[in-house]
Design a protein around this motif. Structure first.
Motif, PDB file in Angstrom:
ATOM      1  N   VAL A 176       0.767  -1.066  -0.074  1.00 52.35           N
ATOM      2  CA  VAL A 176       0.000  -0.020   0.068  1.00 52.35           C
ATOM      3  C   VAL A 176       0.840   1.054  -0.271  1.00 52.35           C
ATOM      4  CG1 VAL A 176      -1.772   1.336   1.226  1.00 52.35           C
ATOM      5  CG2 VAL A 176      -1.687  -1.294   1.201  1.00 52.35           C
ATOM      6  N   TYR A 177       0.845   2.056  -1.175  1.00 56.91           N
ATOM      7  CA  TYR A 177       1.734   3.105  -0.884  1.00 56.91           C
ATOM      8  C   TYR A 177       1.007   4.474  -0.652  1.00 56.91           C
ATOM      9  CZ  TYR A 177       4.689   0.095  -3.972  1.00 56.91           C
ATOM     10  OH  TYR A 177       5.242  -0.843  -4.049  1.00 56.91           O
ATOM     11  N   MET A 178       1.704   5.354   0.050  1.00 56.77           N
ATOM     12  CA  MET A 178       1.248   6.536   0.782  1.00 56.77           C
ATOM     13  C   MET A 178       2.206   7.692   0.567  1.00 56.77           C
ATOM     14  SD  MET A 178       2.017   6.305   4.840  1.00 56.77           S
ATOM     15  CE  MET A 178       3.687   6.088   5.526  1.00 56.77           C
ATOM     16  N   GLY A 179       3.028   7.434  -0.279  1.00 59.99           N
ATOM     17  CA  GLY A 179       4.040   8.574  -0.996  1.00 59.99           C
ATOM     18  C   GLY A 179       4.653   8.121  -2.078  1.00 59.99           C
ATOM     19  N   CYS A 180       5.424   9.178  -2.805  1.00 60.88           N
ATOM     20  CA  CYS A 180       6.172   8.688  -3.922  1.00 60.88           C
ATOM     21  C   CYS A 180       7.168  10.012  -4.146  1.00 60.88           C
ATOM     22  CB  CYS A 180       5.199   8.668  -4.973  1.00 60.88           C
ATOM     23  SG  CYS A 180       4.608   9.926  -5.911  1.00 60.88           S
ATOM     24  N   ALA A 181       8.228   9.545  -5.095  1.00 60.13           N
ATOM     25  CA  ALA A 181       9.148  10.426  -5.540  1.00 60.13           C
ATOM     26  C   ALA A 181       8.517  11.319  -6.420  1.00 60.13           C
ATOM     27  CB  ALA A 181      10.381   9.586  -6.072  1.00 60.13           C
ATOM     28  N   GLY A 182       9.217  12.783  -6.453  1.00 56.62           N
ATOM     29  CA  GLY A 182       8.904  13.754  -7.265  1.00 56.62           C
ATOM     30  C   GLY A 182      10.076  13.552  -8.687  1.00 56.62           C
ATOM     31  N   GLY A 183      10.029  14.312  -9.746  1.00 55.29           N
ATOM     32  CA  GLY A 183      10.776  14.251 -10.571  1.00 55.29           C
ATOM     33  C   GLY A 183      10.894  15.557 -11.379  1.00 55.29           C
ATOM     34  N   SER A 335      17.269   5.853   0.936  1.00 53.58           N
ATOM     35  CA  SER A 335      16.654   6.912   1.748  1.00 53.58           C
ATOM     36  C   SER A 335      16.938   6.505   3.228  1.00 53.58           C
ATOM     37  CB  SER A 335      15.091   6.600   1.568  1.00 53.58           C
ATOM     38  OG  SER A 335      14.547   7.167   2.593  1.00 53.58           O
ATOM     39  N   ASP A 336      17.427   7.190   4.147  1.00 54.14           N
ATOM     40  CA  ASP A 336      17.513   7.034   5.445  1.00 54.14           C
ATOM     41  C   ASP A 336      16.105   6.907   6.310  1.00 54.14           C
ATOM     42  OD1 ASP A 336      20.396   6.904   5.076  1.00 54.14           O
ATOM     43  OD2 ASP A 336      20.233   9.194   5.762  1.00 54.14           O
ATOM     44  N   ASP A 337      15.157   7.423   5.681  1.00 58.22           N
ATOM     45  CA  ASP A 337      13.940   7.612   6.357  1.00 58.22           C
ATOM     46  C   ASP A 337      13.090   6.232   6.159  1.00 58.22           C
ATOM     47  OD1 ASP A 337      14.417   9.866   7.668  1.00 58.22           O
ATOM     48  OD2 ASP A 337      13.670  11.025   5.761  1.00 58.22           O
ATOM     49  N   VAL A 338      13.142   5.716   4.826  1.00 57.57           N
ATOM     50  CA  VAL A 338      12.189   4.621   4.417  1.00 57.57           C
ATOM     51  C   VAL A 338      13.196   3.711   3.994  1.00 57.57           C
ATOM     52  CG1 VAL A 338      10.293   3.930   2.756  1.00 57.57           C
ATOM     53  CG2 VAL A 338      10.464   6.519   3.606  1.00 57.57           C
ATOM     54  N   LYS A 339      13.655   2.640   4.790  1.00 55.16           N
ATOM     55  CA  LYS A 339      14.321   1.538   4.614  1.00 55.16           C
ATOM     56  C   LYS A 339      14.086   0.773   3.252  1.00 55.16           C
ATOM     57  CE  LYS A 339      16.709   2.803   8.397  1.00 55.16           C
ATOM     58  NZ  LYS A 339      17.948   3.464   8.126  1.00 55.16           N
ATOM     59  N   GLY A 340      15.253   0.730   2.444  1.00 60.54           N
ATOM     60  CA  GLY A 340      14.956  -0.164   1.231  1.00 60.54           C
ATOM     61  C   GLY A 340      14.324   0.537   0.112  1.00 60.54           C
ATOM     62  N   VAL A 341      14.253   1.691   0.279  1.00 67.22           N
ATOM     63  CA  VAL A 341      13.675   2.536  -0.796  1.00 67.22           C
ATOM     64  C   VAL A 341      14.836   3.532  -1.142  1.00 67.22           C
ATOM     65  CG1 VAL A 341      11.863   4.313  -1.526  1.00 67.22           C
ATOM     66  CG2 VAL A 341      11.336   2.448   0.153  1.00 67.22           C
ATOM     67  N   ILE A 368      12.958  13.705  -2.022  1.00 64.25           N
ATOM     68  CA  ILE A 368      12.965  15.068  -1.175  1.00 64.25           C
ATOM     69  C   ILE A 368      13.607  16.096  -2.433  1.00 64.25           C
ATOM     70  CG2 ILE A 368      13.440  14.296   1.017  1.00 64.25           C
ATOM     71  CD1 ILE A 368      16.579  14.465   0.465  1.00 64.25           C
ATOM     72  N   ASP A 369      13.146  17.344  -2.291  1.00 58.60           N
ATOM     73  CA  ASP A 369      13.331  18.372  -3.255  1.00 58.60           C
ATOM     74  C   ASP A 369      14.960  18.456  -3.437  1.00 58.60           C
ATOM     75  OD1 ASP A 369      10.839  18.476  -3.970  1.00 58.60           O
ATOM     76  OD2 ASP A 369      10.248  20.411  -2.909  1.00 58.60           O
ATOM     77  N   SER A 370      15.511  18.460  -2.257  1.00 64.83           N
ATOM     78  CA  SER A 370      16.957  19.055  -2.286  1.00 64.83           C
ATOM     79  C   SER A 370      17.795  17.765  -2.943  1.00 64.83           C
ATOM     80  CB  SER A 370      17.338  18.998  -0.703  1.00 64.83           C
ATOM     81  OG  SER A 370      17.525  17.903  -0.198  1.00 64.83           O
ATOM     82  N   ASN A 424       2.166  -4.116   3.341  1.00 65.94           N
ATOM     83  CA  ASN A 424       3.237  -3.538   3.408  1.00 65.94           C
ATOM     84  C   ASN A 424       2.958  -2.101   3.297  1.00 65.94           C
ATOM     85  OD1 ASN A 424       5.301  -5.592   4.089  1.00 65.94           O
ATOM     86  ND2 ASN A 424       5.525  -5.916   2.388  1.00 65.94           N
ATOM     87  N   ILE A 425       3.333  -1.084   3.963  1.00 64.85           N
ATOM     88  CA  ILE A 425       2.885   0.223   3.997  1.00 64.85           C
ATOM     89  C   ILE A 425       4.157   0.950   3.202  1.00 64.85           C
ATOM     90  CG2 ILE A 425       2.048   2.454   4.975  1.00 64.85           C
ATOM     91  CD1 ILE A 425      -0.146   0.088   4.998  1.00 64.85           C
ATOM     92  N   GLN A 426       4.277   1.460   2.271  1.00 62.60           N
ATOM     93  CA  GLN A 426       5.669   1.787   1.465  1.00 62.60           C
ATOM     94  C   GLN A 426       5.406   2.962   0.893  1.00 62.60           C
ATOM     95  OE1 GLN A 426       8.332   0.424   1.026  1.00 62.60           O
ATOM     96  NE2 GLN A 426       8.126  -1.762   1.211  1.00 62.60           N
ATOM     97  N   VAL A 427       6.450   3.549   0.648  1.00 64.77           N
ATOM     98  CA  VAL A 427       6.916   4.795  -0.305  1.00 64.77           C
ATOM     99  C   VAL A 427       7.398   4.292  -1.412  1.00 64.77           C
ATOM    100  CG1 VAL A 427       7.739   7.186  -0.523  1.00 64.77           C
ATOM    101  CG2 VAL A 427       6.907   6.349   1.530  1.00 64.77           C
TER     102      VAL A 427
END
Length: 486
Positions: A176-183, A335-341, A368-370, A424-427
């Motif tokens: 289940v996805y609750m977030g994604c990358a920008g581009g 990512s440090d915040d979302v392990k494995g992503v 992340i934008d940065s 799994n709740i994922q980004v």
């Protein structure tokens, strides 16, 4: 109608089979959109398109469900047009040819369009199947998602009535996805200087092919080969010793697909052609060893050809090869915040030359934008060193995770009850349109689900049949479980 129409759930597969029969690559979705509008009107449903071409359909609540929170099911209309080099297919005219292969549905020599055709079919199947219980329901089908999310960018406020959005563009059942990358798209344009091919030089075509390719977001961490980068590596290693002159280089077709093939038209002294063949086979053995676990069909060939093109000057050719070889590719940071992503990545998706310029097209993704900005700055610095023009455009935001999302919690609870296991709740490191929807609809509660699709954006794309049934069970149960308005 194909054999797909006998699969279960039948309404979904019948609609997907019809979608496959109507060509709908990016920028060519109007025929499919028109079919869907007519189909909905024949069923007495509200149906209209906005200025961006997006399709909106509405169906009243099932009797007894009128007080439930209104929901919009969302998918995109377009598909990625990729085919094998030996497949004759015009994506603007020819239907996709799906077939069943064991537990999977595939297409003959092309992308299948399960991304996002299965999600689109599921939303339309809910409208078609009166046995599905739901509150006030909308279906939003957006234009040109795969080449810049133009429909999502054009979505206007106050068009949708829903409070909850269920995006159907995820590609792993049980997640289940609750977030994604920008581009952001990035283009490096190098000015070229050409001259006549020196006398006594042989013109040849160097072909590197047979790679898996794939989705530049969800597959970028898998370590699959990038044809553009592998070709550049070989040219950088041997251009000077073989006195290679570049006439043309092409590789990849889409900035969001990992390139499977790349081609270089080269001129070199007649006496060096045997060495080129030998070095090409030596290089093939090296990269076959390096990529043995991922790439089973990698091939390199050299053949004499005729060409009317002029060659790049020696200095210009060396500069272009160095620039392409130095352009980074793949995972930049986890990512440090979302392990494995993957946090930040880029894909060197398309390389092309015309008479006056060489163009390298990349797609940068980041949670992340940065991170996105850092890669833009790195590519800009590299381009400036080479004297190239650098253009970043089409930036779109990520979808910031919301751990308090009521619909996300409802999906998790519903999945647990249905399948006796926790999803799994994922980004996801891919671009979903949800981040863009947040601008005109900041209070919309969003979640993304879908069946298992592997190899998206490549001719190896396939969708797992059983997972489609599980996804349909979850989607219909979720609609039934949506609570009443507060």
């Amino acid at each position: 109608m194909s054999e797909l129409t006998q699969l279960s759930p039948q309404p979904l597969w019948q609609i997907f089979d019809k979608i496959c029969s109507i060509p709908h690559p990016s920028y060519h979705e109007d025929a499919l959109a028109g079919h869907i509008i007519r189909w909905a009107q024949e069923k007495g449903l509200f149906a209209e398109r906005d200025q961006a071409g997006n399709v909106l359909l509405r169906k009243p609540a099932t009797p007894g469900y009128e007080k439930r929170r209104p929901v919009v099911l969302q998918a995109h209309l377009d598909m990625v047009p990729q085919k094998n080099s030996d497949t004759v297919h015009d994506f603007t005219r020819d239907p996709i040819q799906p077939y069943i292969d064991g537990d999977w549905v595939k297409a003959r020599g092309t992308t299948l369009g399960a991304d996002n055709g299965i999600g689109m079919a599921s939303a339309l199947a809910v409208l078609a199947d009166d046995s599905v219980q739901h509150g006030p329901l909308e279906v939003l089908l957006t234009m040109t998602e795969e080449t810049g999310m133009e429909g999502a960018f054009g979505l206007q406020p106050n068009w949708l009535q829903a409070e909850i959005l269920i995006n159907t563009d995820s590609e792993e059942e049980g997640e289940v996805y609750m977030g994604c990358a920008g581009g952001v798209d990035f283009k490096t344009v190098l000015p070229l200087e050409r001259e006549a091919v020196p006398a006594g030089y042989q013109v040849v075509k160097l072909t590197l092919k047979g790679l898996k390719g794939g989705h530049s977001g969800v597959d970028i961490h898998l370590g699959q080969g990038n044809a553009n980068k592998l070709l550049a590596r070989f040219l950088f290693q041997h251009a000077k010793k073989l006195d290679l002159r570049v006439l043309d280089v092409t590789g990849g077709t889409l900035r969001n697909a990992i390139p499977r093939e790349a081609f270089a038209t080269l001129a070199l002294p007649q006496e060096n052609t045997e060495s080129l063949n030998s070095l090409a086979q030596q290089y093939l053995a090296v990269i076959q060893t390096e990529l043995a676990a991922k790439e089973k069909k990698l091939a390199i060939s050299v053949e004499p050809v005729q060409s009317e093109l002029q060659a790049l000057t020696k200095a210009c050719g060396d500069k272009f090869i160095a620039l392409l070889n130095a352009t980074p590719n793949g995972v930049i940071r986890m990512s440090d915040d979302v392990k494995g992503v993957v946090e930040t990545s880029l894909n060197v998706g398309v390389v092309s030359l015309d008479e006056k310029t060489a163009t390298i097209r990349c797609l940068i993704r980041s949670l992340i934008d940065s991170g996105k900005e850092n890669v833009v700055e790195s590519l800009t610095a590299l381009g400036q060193l080479a004297g190239a023009e650098c253009i970043a455009k089409g930036s779109y935001p990520g979808w910031k995770p919301d751990a308090t999302s009521p619909v996300m919690h409802l999906v998790r609870e519903t999945y647990q009850k249905l399948f006796n296991k926790t999803p799994n709740i994922q980004v996801i490191h891919a671009g979903l349109e949800c981040g863009l929807f947040k601008k005109p609809y900041p209070n919309m509660d969003m979640v993304s689900i879908g069946p298992t699709i592997t190899g998206p954006h490549s001719p190896d794309e396939q969708v797992h049949i059983k997972s489609v049934g599980q996804y349909w069970t979850l989607l219909t149960a979720l609609l039934r479980a949506i609570p009443e308005k507060a």
